[in-house]
Design a protein around this motif. Structure first.
Motif, mmCIF file in Angstrom:
data_model
loop_
_atom_site.group_PDB
_atom_site.id
_atom_site.type_symbol
_atom_site.label_atom_id
_atom_site.label_comp_id
_atom_site.label_asym_id
_atom_site.label_seq_id
_atom_site.Cartn_x
_atom_site.Cartn_y
_atom_site.Cartn_z
ATOM 1 N N TRP A 291 0.160 31.735 14.587
ATOM 2 C CA TRP A 291 0.072 30.367 15.105
ATOM 3 C C TRP A 291 0.771 30.240 16.453
ATOM 4 O O TRP A 291 0.468 29.350 17.244
ATOM 5 C CB TRP A 291 0.741 29.389 14.135
ATOM 6 N N ASN A 292 1.694 31.141 16.727
ATOM 7 C CA ASN A 292 2.477 31.090 17.961
ATOM 8 C C ASN A 292 1.886 31.982 19.046
ATOM 9 O O ASN A 292 2.581 32.398 19.962
ATOM 10 C CB ASN A 292 3.930 31.514 17.664
ATOM 11 N N SER A 315 3.757 24.788 18.704
ATOM 12 C CA SER A 315 3.473 23.867 17.592
ATOM 13 C C SER A 315 2.711 22.641 18.075
ATOM 14 O O SER A 315 1.839 22.123 17.368
ATOM 15 C CB SER A 315 4.779 23.437 16.918
ATOM 16 N N SER A 347 2.422 16.781 13.569
ATOM 17 C CA SER A 347 2.914 17.556 14.701
ATOM 18 C C SER A 347 4.408 17.847 14.563
ATOM 19 O O SER A 347 4.863 18.966 14.816
ATOM 20 C CB SER A 347 2.636 16.802 16.012
ATOM 21 N N VAL A 350 4.867 20.481 11.738
ATOM 22 C CA VAL A 350 4.489 21.817 12.183
ATOM 23 C C VAL A 350 5.566 22.399 13.094
ATOM 24 O O VAL A 350 5.909 23.585 12.994
ATOM 25 C CB VAL A 350 3.119 21.787 12.900
ATOM 26 N N LYS A 351 6.109 21.581 13.976
ATOM 27 C CA LYS A 351 7.168 22.049 14.872
ATOM 28 C C LYS A 351 8.379 22.522 14.085
ATOM 29 O O LYS A 351 8.948 23.587 14.362
ATOM 30 C CB LYS A 351 7.566 20.934 15.840
ATOM 31 N N MET A 354 7.402 25.819 12.070
ATOM 32 C CA MET A 354 7.225 26.993 12.925
ATOM 33 C C MET A 354 8.543 27.467 13.534
ATOM 34 O O MET A 354 8.654 28.623 13.943
ATOM 35 C CB MET A 354 6.209 26.696 14.027
#
Length: 371
Positions: A291-292, A315, A347, A350-351, A354
């Protein structure tokens, strides 16, 4: 949920549109390209009789630069080989709600680039068509296609498995708290849909024709481990449940919402292909995408073209990508009033997630030959 009427990516080229938020999908296509290239080369080398008109279809094409990128690369790959076709028939397929207008607005520039690279006469020999409809049914005449491509589309189901709103309360997909019959329901729907997909393509593709598709998948078999529980959807589920507890969304409304998607294992895909019998399996590739990946250096040129510079908050862009894909489903079921709040919370989640753990997508790429 009538999936065929509501499933589409966010249209337009605005900030929330799929066209500006599909860099991840572009990365997936790039990862699959060596297999696609190999399949095209092998197809061209095995043709004893020259093909005058080569027909290719991109199923679940969506819109944006990815759509034209893959078709352009396919054509250029064919042009590198002998027995060049004198004409190309290109089909863009997706559901009726897809932004086909955006595709055709972009075609003149795409054609000009192809002319510059292939030759000035090329544009007179290439014909583009939009084909609206579900690929879980017939789309083309018998034995009319030579090559079919699909990326990140066939893991979408034709419908949510029946009964999910009753047996999968509190979840919008398969999760660790889902009972066994939820997993079984999703798997049976995948078997039904994928078998029909293969049968239809088997009737439409010429003998010896090829198909390459990439889907979201998993590596584990049943009983599942955490690879089964899709974290992108799991985090959405946590946000949704939080809004239910706060009274922003009615619980019964949330219970009736489930994602029409299934992420199969390589074994499950192979089993259905062999059972249906229309295709021979050439290659199976399992790949992973972090994802990154915005910060791993592999896509610096693309990031620059999209005005993303230096170290970025991956993210943020990942959450925007997810919104561009799922927002139409949420709007259709919950209405527009809660959507901004839902994705703002998503959002943030997710941040946070991650920052503490590495997350990946598992991709399955299959190369098949029509028997």
């Amino acid at each position: 949920m009538e999936v065929c009427k509501i499933l589409h990516m966010n249209s337009g080229d605005g900030d929330k549109g799929y066209a500006k938020n599909s860099l991840l999908q572009q990365k997936v296509i790039s990862m699959a390209w060596p297999i696609i290239k190999e399949t095209v080369e092998d197809f061209c080398s095995t043709q004893n009789i020259p093909i005058t008109t080569l027909s290719m279809a991109d199923l679940g094409c969506s819109s944006g630069s990815n759509t034209l990128m893959i078709i352009s690369n396919l054509i250029k790959q064919v042009e590198l080989h002998t027995n060049k076709p004198t004409q190309y028939q290109i089909f863009f397929n997706d559901l009726p709600s897809n932004d086909f207008n955006a595709i055709f607005r972009s075609l003149p520039n795409c054609l000009q680039e192809l002319k510059n690279q292939v030759g000035d006469d090329f544009g007179n020999n290439c014909f583009f068509n939009g084909v609206s409809g579900s690929f879980y049914g017939r789309l083309f005449p018998n034995k009319s296609l030579h090559f079919v491509h699909s990326s990140y589309s066939v893991h979408w189901l034709s419908q949510v498995p029946q009964g999910m709103e009753i047996i999968n309360k509190g979840n919008i997909f398969i999760d660790s708290t889902s009972p066994k019959n939820v997993i079984e329901g999703y798997y049976k729907q995948f078997q039904k849909d994928f078998s029909l997909f293969l049968k239809c393509r088997g009737e439409e593709i010429v003998t010896g024709g090829r198909m390459v598709f990439t889907i979201l998948g998993r590596t584990d078999e049943y009983p599942p481990n955490t690879d089964y529980y899709c974290y992108d959807i799991k985090f959405m589920n946590l946000v949704l449940n939080g809004m239910v507890r706060e009274g922003l969304i009615k619980e019964e409304k949330a219970d009736r919402f489930n994602i029409p998607k299934y992420r199969p294992s390589p074994k499950e895909v192979k089993t259905e292909i062999l059972k249906e019998g229309s295709f021979m399996i050439n290659r199976v590739q399992v790949s992973r995408i972090d994802w990154n990946f915005y910060n791993n250096g592999e896509f610096d040129e693309l990031l620059s073209n999209n005005n993303v510079h230096d170290v970025v908050d991956s993210s943020y862009y990942f959450a925007k990508c997810i919104r561009s894909v799922y927002e139409p489903l949420f709007i259709s079921h919950f209405g527009e009033a809660i959507v901004d709040e839902l994705f703002q919370r998503y959002s943030k989640m997710v941040k946070y997630k991650m920052s503490n753990k590495k997350y990946e997508y598992v991709n399955l790429t299959m190369s098949l030959t029509k028997i």
